[in-house]
Design a protein around this motif. Structure first.
Motif: not given
Length: 524
Positions: A352-363
């Motif tokens: 889930d590394s890409f999903r976490m990257e998306l979460a951090h970027a969206m935050l």
């Protein structure tokens, strides 16, 4: 710029985070407004018109300030003793005064009464002349953008060029612009941030970068103006206002119409061991100059994740962004000039590394909706496998397109192998162009579920950021930095390079640059 979908973040928690950042940052602002540094005083002299260097390459601003410091210190500011000497002893200009001071032929004293008033007025007029150059550069940028046009898309594509030789950098930068780069960053020579002077003139030797000098700025800006007209879009120029000469480089950037500057409030402290107080004092004046010049600053939160784990330390990036926002606003920078940094640095082997990257970027995008966020590519987990690296850069570009980033730094598949060749840059730009073109307006369609993994991760990071800010408010930001809170680097406030160049203001301290910039609207 189209904004991405909004995550269901707690609005009160966001408001609390900003209040805490202000409370954590205000004591540092109080320090910055009650102290000066040798770099702050040299920046004033540069704005007043002093330039050039002696035969040994030491700038005249250093020679002149060293003499002032030896005679009267800098607690009162350098403006009054310098301009009192200029007026009372009949020196032709600051350059001649600096020559005589370097030879020991001048003794500086603090004027009083009418003599102090005259020196104050003369110094203010001289510095206003330098700020007029800054204002003219901002107006010229606006004129060129209006005439030529901006890049047609966001994010702007940001590419680094630096060979060490400014005359080699120029054709490489022009080639990069023709290949699609919107922002050219001329990375500085390794170690320049530790020099307590700014080299003079055009430079042809540098290690892993090119020296930041006024003449190098002028040459590159002129070359990119030529290319901007050729391409029909304004190509922006970026450099680095950090290190021991931060405000001086900011002044040179303003006078030579640079468009972006790396200017983080804590980078020099953490990664160059520059004294925290020196850094915070210097960065406030540098940001005031950037605000006056209309220069976008880029902050350096991405660097934390090169030393700390990008998952465990994600909240420290958010905390630093909030602090940088407060310091920037306090110095007069609006959101439109605040390129807050963050990075795609999670270990790609994690599930889930890409999903976490998306979460951090969206935050980050949601917390700072009006800021041109600077999105940094993977570096820490680049292995030298250029095929995997190019794929990882493609995922980074995809995350940027999905989350509406403002400035996208081009990732290099040869990261950690070699300084990029022109062919490497071309392949990397092809990657960016393909992803951005293929995605089109994907940011409009990407709506993660309100109760899904991405939303939960973003809320978790925000909550951890608030907890850390509460601790920083209780303990003090300087102590937090000293304990290794950011990037795991421990940097106490009573140590580090440049501390001996800091002095607390005397009661009669005067600096015309600070005075003119304090409530600057961009016009004199």
């Amino acid at each position: 710029m189209t904004q991405p979908a909004r995550l269901p973040l707690d609005a009160e928690l966001i408001a609390r985070a900003r209040r805490l950042a202000q409370r954590a940052g205000q004591p540092v602002v109080d320090l910055a407004t009650s102290h000066t540094t040798v770099a702050v005083e040299r920046a004033m002299l540069r704005l007043a018109g002093l330039s050039g260097a002696d035969p040994d390459g030491i700038p005249w601003v250093n020679r002149l300030l060293d003499a002032v410091r030896s005679d009267v210190g800098i607690a009162h500011g350098a403006a009054l003793p310098v301009f009192h000497s200029l007026l009372s002893e009949g020196h032709q200009d600051l350059t001649l005064l600096a020559h005589k001071a370097a030879a020991g032929a001048v003794t500086f004293t603090m004027p009083t009464g009418a003599e102090a008033d005259a020196a104050r007025e003369a110094s203010r007029s001289a510095v206003a002349g330098g700020l007029a150059r800054v204002d003219a550069g901002r107006l010229e940028r606006d004129r060129m953008v209006g005439e030529i046009g901006d890049p047609p898309q966001r994010p702007w594509i940001y590419l680094i060029v630096a060979t060490g030789d400014i005359y080699e950098d120029i054709p490489q930068a022009q080639a990069a612009a023709r290949a699609g780069a919107d922002v050219i960053a001329v990375i500085r020579s390794t170690g320049q941030s530790l020099l307590d002077y700014v080299p003079e003139g055009a430079t042809r030797e540098g290690f892993a970068g090119t020296y930041a000098t006024g003449e190098n700025f002028r040459l590159m800006r002129a070359a990119l103006d030529e290319t901007s007209r050729e391409l029909g879009r304004y190509v922006r120029l970026c450099n680095y206002a950090s290190g021991l000469c931060m405000p001086e480089i900011a002044a040179l950037a303003g006078m030579h119409r640079l468009d972006m500057m790396l200017n983080d409030s804590m980078y020099g402290i953490l990664f160059r061991d520059i004294n925290p107080i020196r850094t915070f004092v210097d960065q406030r004046l540098s940001r005031q100059i950037h605000a006056r010049a209309g220069i976008i600053i880029n902050t350096g939160e991405d660097n934390y994740l090169t030393t700390a784990d990008a998952v465990e330390a994600a909240h420290t990036v958010t905390v630093s962004q909030l602090l940088n926002e407060f310091f920037a606003h306090e110095a007069g920078l609006p959101d439109q000039l605040l390129g807050l940094g963050h990075a795609f640095e999670i270990n790609p082997d994690l599930t889930d590394s890409f999903r976490m990257e998306l979460a951090h970027a969206m935050l980050a995008r949601q917390l700072f909706p009006d800021c041109p966020l600077k999105w940094m590519p993977p570096t820490r987990h680049m292995t030298g496998d250029v095929f995997k690296g190019n794929l990882l850069d493609g995922f980074f570009n995809l995350a940027g397109a999905m989350t509406g980033q403002g400035i996208l730094l081009v990732g290099m598949m040869t990261e950690a192998v070699v300084t990029p060749w022109l062919s490497d840059r071309d392949i990397a730009l092809q990657n960016v162009r393909y992803v951005l073109n293929a995605c089109g307006g994907l940011v409009e369609d990407f709506h993660p579920p309100a109760d899904g993994f991405i939303a939960r991760r973003a809320q978790q990071v925000l909550g951890e950021a608030v907890e850390l800010l509460e601790k920083i408010v209780d303990d003090g930001l300087l102590r937090a930095i000293g304990e290794g809170t950011f990037g795991i680097m421990k940097r106490p406030a009573d140590a580090g390079r440049g501390l001996d160049g800091v002095e607390k203001h005397a009661e009669d301290y005067y600096n015309p640059a600070s005075d003119l910039l304090e409530n600057s609207s961009g016009e004199e």
